[in-house]
Scaffold this motif. Structure first.
Motif, PDB file in Angstrom:
ATOM      1  N   ASP A 194       0.920  -1.404  -0.089  1.00  0.00           N
ATOM      2  CA  ASP A 194      -0.130  -0.133  -0.276  1.00  0.00           C
ATOM      3  C   ASP A 194       0.248   1.084  -0.116  1.00  0.00           C
ATOM      4  OD1 ASP A 194      -3.370  -1.250   0.362  1.00  0.00           O
ATOM      5  OD2 ASP A 194      -2.205  -2.202   2.143  1.00  0.00           O
ATOM      6  N   VAL A 196       1.292   5.296   0.053  1.00  0.00           N
ATOM      7  CA  VAL A 196       0.473   7.192   0.307  1.00  0.00           C
ATOM      8  C   VAL A 196       1.004   7.905  -0.771  1.00  0.00           C
ATOM      9  CG1 VAL A 196      -1.191   8.366   1.207  1.00  0.00           C
ATOM     10  CG2 VAL A 196      -0.967   5.958   1.979  1.00  0.00           C
ATOM     11  N   GLU A 257      -3.248  13.789  -2.166  1.00  0.00           N
ATOM     12  CA  GLU A 257      -3.636  12.764  -2.350  1.00  0.00           C
ATOM     13  C   GLU A 257      -3.540  11.819  -2.923  1.00  0.00           C
ATOM     14  OE1 GLU A 257      -3.291  11.069   2.564  1.00  0.00           O
ATOM     15  OE2 GLU A 257      -4.899  10.102   1.414  1.00  0.00           O
ATOM     16  N   ARG A 259      -3.229   6.834  -3.711  1.00  0.00           N
ATOM     17  CA  ARG A 259      -3.659   6.310  -3.161  1.00  0.00           C
ATOM     18  C   ARG A 259      -3.525   5.227  -4.333  1.00  0.00           C
ATOM     19  NH1 ARG A 259      -4.138   6.070   2.869  1.00  0.00           N
ATOM     20  NH2 ARG A 259      -5.075   7.635   3.422  1.00  0.00           N
TER      21      ARG A 259
END
Length: 398
Positions: A194, A196, A257, A259
């Motif tokens: 994952d 970010v 942002e 992801r």
């Protein structure tokens, strides 16, 4: 296709009907990893109604039942594992027993694995007098997602007293009536990541005032592909796939942002470690180039499944008796991952594939596809091979 040899386990018409009934019920009522409450209850009831027991809950929403042979005293044990969880996929198969749970589907065939595990248990129960020792059926949850059920099976000690393990997976790339198996590494290790990406927001009409996290993330996706294409030997299996990207929320705002998420599949530990290292370096480098920052969370998953040669030979012998010598394929492994790997780390194991491809039945789509179908004519063969392999293993130890 040849008939099973005399004395070989075979699924009769009544058991085949019951197996298909179970498979279709589970297909209609799929449940995601670590949430298989109804599946667990249904299978427990089916096993107990067939006279098997005690059936005990294990690994969260899994089940285990031991079938003890009566041919003589023996402490030998072999496991048959059947996974039971489904995937977060909207079904488009067109089956009359299609999923009734929106967004959840048995697109990997675990409904068939559970049904074959049930049928194998019935066959073994009927044939108790033909073998010594114990066959432990494990109906395992959470093969598809963390926390993995295979890891929990090992942690709970369900394999501590076991001498070998057998796993099966339906194979939409192999025609119905055939099985595929080979020795050595047979699946790839699987890790997930994952990411970010953090930039700076700005008006969409003035992107120069900010740092566009989505643009940075897109560059990351492109650069990650070069690890496999330009840094890894083509004969050394490695797959890096970005499977999700999310960011932004307004038409006129530069996203601050974004992801990403994805998976790394590898065949060797050295390559696995290199992929982790280079993934971090590439992501941090791209972020720095664009003035952004990045946070990376990488989770180690299952190792590769490794097939023991002596267990592979038992599957081949069973397959030759049940589907015929010409239908037993010495096939290489595949790039999928499977947490049966935790079993193969613990004891000699074999993981074989059951062909379910049939164009006439519409069984032509790959695993994890919304139109995935199974040719159910293959399931009695799979159950019989599971039973015969377990029985043969125990007989070789008498």
């Amino acid at each position: 296709m040849s008939r099973p040899e005399p004395g070989t386990a075979a699924v009769d018409a009544a058991l085949a009907r019951r197996m298909i009934e179970i498979r279709r019920h589970l297909h209609r009522n799929p449940e995601l990893s670590n949430a298989e409450r109804e599946t667990q209850a249904y299978l427990k009831q089916a096993l107990e109604e067939a006279g098997l027991g005690p059936v005990r809950p294990v690994a969260g929403f899994g089940l285990a039942v031991d079938i003890v042979g009566t041919a003589g005293p023996s402490n030998r044990k072999v496991v048959i594992r059947a996974d039971i969880d489904a995937l977060p996929i909207v079904e488009m198969s067109g089956e009359p027993f299609t999923s009734e749970k929106p967004g959840v589907m048995h697109a990997c065939g675990h409904d068939a694995h559970a049904a074959m595990g049930y049928a194998a248990a019935i066959l073994l129960d009927r044939r108790r007098q033909s073998f010594s020792g114990t066959v432990r059926l494990i109906f395992q949850p959470a093969e598809e997602a963390e926390p993995l059920g295979g890891r929990r099976v090992v942690a709970e000690g369900l394999l501590d007293d076991v001498d070998a393990a057998i796993g099966i997976h339906v194979d939409p790339y192999t025609p119905t009536g055939r099985i595929a198996v080979g020795a050595g590494p047979y699946t790839l290790a699987c890790d997930i990541f994952d990411v970010v990406v953090t930039g700076n927001s700005a008006h969409a009409a003035r992107p120069s005032d900010g740092i566009d996290a989505i643009a940075v993330a897109c560059s990351m996706v492109t650069e990650l592909q070069k690890i496999v294409a330009r840094e890894i030997d083509p004969y050394d299996p490695l797959v890096i796939s970005v499977t999700g990207i999310e960011g932004g929320g307004a038409y006129n705002v530069i996203a601050a942002e974004a992801r990403l998420k994805g998976t790394i599949r590898s065949g060797h530990e050295e390559t696995r470690q290199k992929a982790w290292r280079r993934l971090r370096q590439v992501l941090e480098g791209v972020a720095a180039t664009h003035g952004a920052t990045v946070a990376v969370d990488l989770q180690r998953g299952e190792p590769p499944v490794v097939n023991a040669p002596e267990m592979v030979e038992l599957v081949r012998q069973a397959g030759r008796a049940i589907v015929g010598p010409d239908n037993v394929l010495s096939a290489p492994g595949w790039t999928a991952a499977d947490d049966f790997a935790f079993y193969s780390e613990k004891c000699p194991s074999v993981y074989f594939r059951l062909g379910i491809r049939n164009e006439a039945a519409g069984a032509i789509h790959p695993l994890h596809h919304p139109q995935f179908r199974i040719d159910e004519a293959a399931l009695p063969q799979g159950a019989a091979v599971l039973c015969a392999t377990a029985e043969s293993f125990l007989k070789t130890m008498e």
